[in-house]
Write an enzyme that holds these catalytic residues in place. Structure first.
Site, short mmCIF file in Angstrom:
data_model
loop_
_atom_site.label_atom_id
_atom_site.label_comp_id
_atom_site.label_asym_id
_atom_site.label_seq_id
_atom_site.Cartn_x
_atom_site.Cartn_y
_atom_site.Cartn_z
N SER A 221 -11.52 0.59 3.69
CA SER A 221 -10.60 0.31 4.80
C SER A 221 -9.94 1.61 5.24
O SER A 221 -9.18 2.22 4.49
CB SER A 221 -9.55 -0.71 4.38
OG SER A 221 -10.14 -1.94 4.05
N GLU B 190 -4.98 4.57 6.18
CA GLU B 190 -4.82 4.37 4.75
C GLU B 190 -5.39 5.55 3.97
O GLU B 190 -5.17 5.69 2.78
CB GLU B 190 -5.53 3.07 4.34
CG GLU B 190 -5.23 2.63 2.94
CD GLU B 190 -5.78 1.24 2.64
OE1 GLU B 190 -5.59 0.77 1.52
OE2 GLU B 190 -6.40 0.63 3.53
N ARG C 165 0.81 -1.21 0.00
CA ARG C 165 0.00 0.00 0.00
C ARG C 165 0.85 1.26 0.00
O ARG C 165 0.49 2.26 0.63
CB ARG C 165 -0.98 0.00 1.18
CG ARG C 165 -1.85 -1.22 1.29
CD ARG C 165 -2.74 -1.42 0.05
NE ARG C 165 -3.40 -2.72 0.13
CZ ARG C 165 -2.92 -3.81 -0.45
NH1 ARG C 165 -1.81 -3.79 -1.15
NH2 ARG C 165 -3.57 -4.95 -0.35
#
Length: 369
Positions: A246, A344, A169
């Protein structure tokens, strides 16, 4: 190219929070990009390069908005670069193309490599920024190169995937405005069958053993069903619609932590970068958060999954409260489980540069989902 001053940004994000952009530039035709460069150069002043916005599905806009120019990528198109018998098949995709549409097209073409990414919102151009991935597949698995504009050198560049610093990520593009991604090249294999199914929930949905390969369309349908069950597909749950999916990355854990958490039946998985990580949603549940319960005014835990969703703000403070909820969850999870979560979300706009989340300065990223 379309330019708007004082454009509301909240309707362009899935959270629906935040203030306006001082200047919003929308790019639908790649041929107009030189005009974008000229306009941004004239208007940016000391603000520098623009922030790029795709579908706004991973973005929290500051309540006061964004004084930096915002470039919304709306370019679309898929081009096959090789002949019909090539294997792997190379495809070039415009940055503003919807990822969900690309995945659907590759599955229909019998191309393996993106079937597990079905249901993820956002644009293709944003996928390398966070090395988007799910259920065992990542963009780095199939990415060959990116075409970009380098605002530092003021020229077009082509970067090989190996040059992009792709990790879990993350990439060299994350929290940097140096590059604006314009197009991406992927290489996919012709195959009637999916990659091996490596996640228990997907295998259970398919009723096959872990490690099985199934027809591409079946794999995509199973992943989509699992995501819908968690409220992780836009439009599947009206009550939880205002979400970024998320909120937190699945955190990396040590071997000792992995052993301890596996003993508690935690979902611990190995990732292509060599890391071992535990589900962030499992940690949130273990920290005592309950579905549908408020965390801050206007922000609560989803009714389907252990993530945060927003409700309609009543006093213009929605983004600040959402960010406060992120910090409340992060601190409680660390206090009760000993594992530190990292957000995130990409923070767009005039957030205080002195504020830090999980020890990292909040900076505007190069391209937002």
């Amino acid at each position: 190219m379309h330019v708007t001053h004082g454009a509301p940004l909240a309707p362009l994000t899935t959270l629906g929070l935040g203030g306006p952009a001082a200047t919003l530039v929308e790019l639908a035709d790649p041929a107009d990009f030189p005009e974008v460069v000229a306009l941004v150069t004239a208007e940016a002043g000391r603000a520098g390069p623009p922030v790029c916005l795709g579908a706004g599905s991973n973005t929290l806009v500051h309540d006061s908005g964004c004084s930096t120019p915002v470039l919304r990528m709306a370019t679309r198109g898929i081009r096959f670069l090789d002949g019909p018998r090539a294997d792997p098949v190379r495809i070039e995709v415009q940055a503003g193309h919807a990822l969900a549409d690309l995945v659907e097209a590759t599955v229909a073409e019998g191309l393996r490599g993106m079937e597990m990414l079905t249901g993820i919102p956002g644009t293709v151009g944003a996928t390398p920024v966070q090395n988007v991935g799910a259920y065992g597949q990542e963009i780095s698995d199939s990415l060959v190169a990116v075409r970009a504009w380098d605002w530092r050198t003021r020229r077009h560049v082509t970067l090989a995937a190996a040059e992009c610093g792709l990790g879990h990520r993350t990439s060299m593009f994350k929290r940097s405005r140096r590059w604006t991604l314009l197009g991406l090249v992927f290489a996919l294999r012709r195959s009637p069958l999916s990659a091996p199914v490596g996640y228990r929930q997907v295998a259970a949905e398919l009723d096959v053993p872990l490690g099985s390969s199934v027809p591409l369309a079946e794999a995509a349908r199973a992943v989509l069903s699992v995501r819908r069950g968690k409220g992780m597909v836009l439009g599947c749950s009206a009550a939880d619609e205002r979400s970024v999916g998320s909120v937190f990355l699945s955190p990396e854990i040590s071997p000792a932590q992995a052993e301890r958490l596996r003993a508690r039946d935690a979902p611990v998985n190995s990732f292509p970068d060599g890391s071992t990580r535990v589900s962030a949603s499992w940690l949130i549940r273990e920290a005592g958060f309950e579905l549908r319960r408020p965390v801050t005014p206007g922000v609560r835990v989803s009714s389907l999954h252990y993530t945060l969703v927003a409700e309609e703000p009543t006093d213009g403070a929605g983004a600040a409260r959402f960010r406060a909820a992120v910090e409340i969850v992060r601190r409680r999870v660390e206090g009760r489980t000993g594992v530190r979560l990292s957000p995130e979300i990409d923070f767009l706009g005039d957030w205080d540069r002195a504020q830090r989340i999980n020890g990292l300065p909040v900076k505007e990223p190069d391209c937002l989902l």
